[in-house]
Design a protein around this motif. Structure first.
Motif, PDB file in Angstrom:
ATOM      1  N   ARG A 213       4.522   8.834 -18.822  1.00  0.00           N
ATOM      2  CA  ARG A 213       5.751   9.402 -18.269  1.00  0.00           C
ATOM      3  C   ARG A 213       6.657   9.934 -19.381  1.00  0.00           C
ATOM      4  N   HIS A 214       6.742   9.185 -20.470  1.00  0.00           N
ATOM      5  CA  HIS A 214       7.571   9.608 -21.592  1.00  0.00           C
ATOM      6  C   HIS A 214       7.034  10.904 -22.198  1.00  0.00           C
ATOM      7  N   ASP A 215       5.729  10.978 -22.388  1.00  0.00           N
ATOM      8  CA  ASP A 215       5.119  12.188 -22.949  1.00  0.00           C
ATOM      9  C   ASP A 215       5.327  13.388 -22.034  1.00  0.00           C
ATOM     10  N   ARG A 216       5.317  13.141 -20.730  1.00  0.00           N
ATOM     11  CA  ARG A 216       5.575  14.230 -19.776  1.00  0.00           C
ATOM     12  C   ARG A 216       6.992  14.758 -19.955  1.00  0.00           C
ATOM     13  N   TRP A 217       7.963  13.871 -20.090  1.00  0.00           N
ATOM     14  CA  TRP A 217       9.347  14.298 -20.265  1.00  0.00           C
ATOM     15  C   TRP A 217       9.529  15.015 -21.600  1.00  0.00           C
TER      16      TRP A 217
ATOM     17  N   THR B  33       0.829  -1.201   0.000  1.00  0.00           N
ATOM     18  CA  THR B  33       0.000   0.000   0.000  1.00  0.00           C
ATOM     19  C   THR B  33       0.866   1.254   0.000  1.00  0.00           C
ATOM     20  N   VAL B  34       1.906   1.255   0.810  1.00  0.00           N
ATOM     21  CA  VAL B  34       2.819   2.404   0.849  1.00  0.00           C
ATOM     22  C   VAL B  34       3.542   2.541  -0.491  1.00  0.00           C
ATOM     23  N   ALA B  35       3.984   1.416  -1.055  1.00  0.00           N
ATOM     24  CA  ALA B  35       4.689   1.460  -2.341  1.00  0.00           C
ATOM     25  C   ALA B  35       3.776   1.979  -3.446  1.00  0.00           C
ATOM     26  N   ILE B  36       2.534   1.525  -3.475  1.00  0.00           N
ATOM     27  CA  ILE B  36       1.578   2.001  -4.486  1.00  0.00           C
ATOM     28  C   ILE B  36       1.297   3.487  -4.279  1.00  0.00           C
ATOM     29  N   GLY B  37       1.114   3.900  -3.040  1.00  0.00           N
ATOM     30  CA  GLY B  37       0.874   5.308  -2.749  1.00  0.00           C
ATOM     31  C   GLY B  37       2.026   6.195  -3.192  1.00  0.00           C
ATOM     32  N   LEU B  38       3.251   5.752  -2.917  1.00  0.00           N
ATOM     33  CA  LEU B  38       4.414   6.531  -3.335  1.00  0.00           C
ATOM     34  C   LEU B  38       4.531   6.595  -4.859  1.00  0.00           C
ATOM     35  N   ARG B  39       4.324   5.464  -5.515  1.00  0.00           N
ATOM     36  CA  ARG B  39       4.386   5.458  -6.983  1.00  0.00           C
ATOM     37  C   ARG B  39       3.303   6.362  -7.571  1.00  0.00           C
ATOM     38  N   TYR B  40       2.136   6.374  -6.952  1.00  0.00           N
ATOM     39  CA  TYR B  40       1.040   7.211  -7.433  1.00  0.00           C
ATOM     40  C   TYR B  40       1.383   8.692  -7.258  1.00  0.00           C
ATOM     41  N   MET B  41       1.899   9.039  -6.080  1.00  0.00           N
ATOM     42  CA  MET B  41       2.236  10.446  -5.832  1.00  0.00           C
ATOM     43  C   MET B  41       3.410  10.901  -6.698  1.00  0.00           C
ATOM     44  N   LEU B  42       4.389  10.038  -6.897  1.00  0.00           N
ATOM     45  CA  LEU B  42       5.542  10.413  -7.723  1.00  0.00           C
ATOM     46  C   LEU B  42       5.174  10.499  -9.208  1.00  0.00           C
ATOM     47  N   GLY B  43       4.121   9.807  -9.614  1.00  0.00           N
ATOM     48  CA  GLY B  43       3.681   9.864 -10.997  1.00  0.00           C
ATOM     49  C   GLY B  43       2.664  10.946 -11.275  1.00  0.00           C
ATOM     50  N   ARG B  44       2.421  11.789 -10.299  1.00  0.00           N
ATOM     51  CA  ARG B  44       1.386  12.822 -10.408  1.00  0.00           C
ATOM     52  C   ARG B  44       1.572  13.717 -11.635  1.00  0.00           C
ATOM     53  N   ALA B  45       2.808  14.013 -11.980  1.00  0.00           N
ATOM     54  CA  ALA B  45       3.063  14.901 -13.120  1.00  0.00           C
ATOM     55  C   ALA B  45       2.655  14.267 -14.447  1.00  0.00           C
ATOM     56  N   ALA B  46       2.558  12.942 -14.488  1.00  0.00           N
ATOM     57  CA  ALA B  46       2.207  12.253 -15.732  1.00  0.00           C
ATOM     58  C   ALA B  46       0.694  12.072 -15.895  1.00  0.00           C
ATOM     59  N   PHE B  47      -0.095  12.421 -14.908  1.00  0.00           N
ATOM     60  CA  PHE B  47      -1.546  12.227 -14.984  1.00  0.00           C
ATOM     61  C   PHE B  47      -2.181  12.866 -16.211  1.00  0.00           C
ATOM     62  N   PRO B  48      -1.847  14.133 -16.534  1.00  0.00           N
ATOM     63  CA  PRO B  48      -2.497  14.747 -17.699  1.00  0.00           C
ATOM     64  C   PRO B  48      -2.163  14.052 -19.022  1.00  0.00           C
ATOM     65  N   PHE B  49      -1.091  13.293 -19.057  1.00  0.00           N
ATOM     66  CA  PHE B  49      -0.666  12.636 -20.292  1.00  0.00           C
ATOM     67  C   PHE B  49      -1.194  11.212 -20.416  1.00  0.00           C
ATOM     68  N   HIS B  50      -1.832  10.707 -19.360  1.00  0.00           N
ATOM     69  CA  HIS B  50      -2.426   9.367 -19.418  1.00  0.00           C
ATOM     70  C   HIS B  50      -3.776   9.475 -20.125  1.00  0.00           C
ATOM     71  N   PRO B  51      -4.127   8.482 -20.968  1.00  0.00           N
ATOM     72  CA  PRO B  51      -5.399   8.569 -21.713  1.00  0.00           C
ATOM     73  C   PRO B  51      -6.632   8.747 -20.827  1.00  0.00           C
ATOM     74  N   GLU B  52      -6.610   8.193 -19.621  1.00  0.00           N
ATOM     75  CA  GLU B  52      -7.777   8.293 -18.738  1.00  0.00           C
ATOM     76  C   GLU B  52      -7.523   9.203 -17.539  1.00  0.00           C
ATOM     77  N   GLY B  53      -6.443   9.940 -17.543  1.00  0.00           N
ATOM     78  CA  GLY B  53      -6.155  10.867 -16.457  1.00  0.00           C
ATOM     79  C   GLY B  53      -5.666  10.168 -15.200  1.00  0.00           C
ATOM     80  N   ALA B  54      -5.883  10.825 -14.069  1.00  0.00           N
ATOM     81  CA  ALA B  54      -5.398  10.314 -12.787  1.00  0.00           C
ATOM     82  C   ALA B  54      -6.055   8.989 -12.409  1.00  0.00           C
ATOM     83  N   THR B  55      -7.337   8.848 -12.688  1.00  0.00           N
ATOM     84  CA  THR B  55      -8.045   7.608 -12.361  1.00  0.00           C
ATOM     85  C   THR B  55      -7.504   6.447 -13.181  1.00  0.00           C
TER      86      THR B  55
END
Length: 117
Positions: free
Chosen positions: A108-112, A15-37
């Motif tokens: 993540r790639h699109d964000r970079w 749970t902690v690992a998933i939470g950290l990965r989710y928070m660290l990936g926050r910048a890539a949310f707008p570039f995901h086809p379905e957003g943050a969800t």
């Protein structure tokens, strides 16, 4: 450590690992086809499908050894660890998991790429 305590510790760690990965990936949310969800769904899908076979085998062997302590030094215990790791690696190769991982990597790639411009 009892089996339920070990299981709870693993669940807390995941749970902690998933939470950290989710928070660290926050910048890539707008570039995901379905957003943050969608990013969270892909992250959960990848993690759960990858680690469930590992956990089932490891905790199954632990419960079996609790019931039959005479087999604690058996080579089958070490073989079960190997089988658990191989099952985890094979689960990562499932098309469903690879697709989820590819969507997250593309976001993540699109964000970079967007940062470079």
């Amino acid at each position: 450590m009892q089996t339920w305590q070990s299981f709870l510790l693993v669940i807390v760690f995941l749970t902690v690992a998933i939470g950290l990965r989710y928070m660290l990936g926050r910048a890539a949310f707008p570039f995901h086809p379905e957003g943050a969800t969608g990013y969270l769904k892909d992250l959960l899908l990848e993690t759960v499908i990858t680690y469930v076979p590992l956990m089932v085998i490891i905790f199954g062997v632990k419960i079996y050894l609790d019931a039959n302590p005479q087999f604690q030094n058996s080579p089958l215990v070490f073989a079960s660890i190997g089988i658990a790791v191989v099952s985890m690696l094979l689960a990562k190769r499932l098309p469903l998991v690879q697709a989820a991982s590819a969507r997250m990597m593309k976001a993540r790639h699109d964000r970079w790429e967007a940062l470079k411009q």
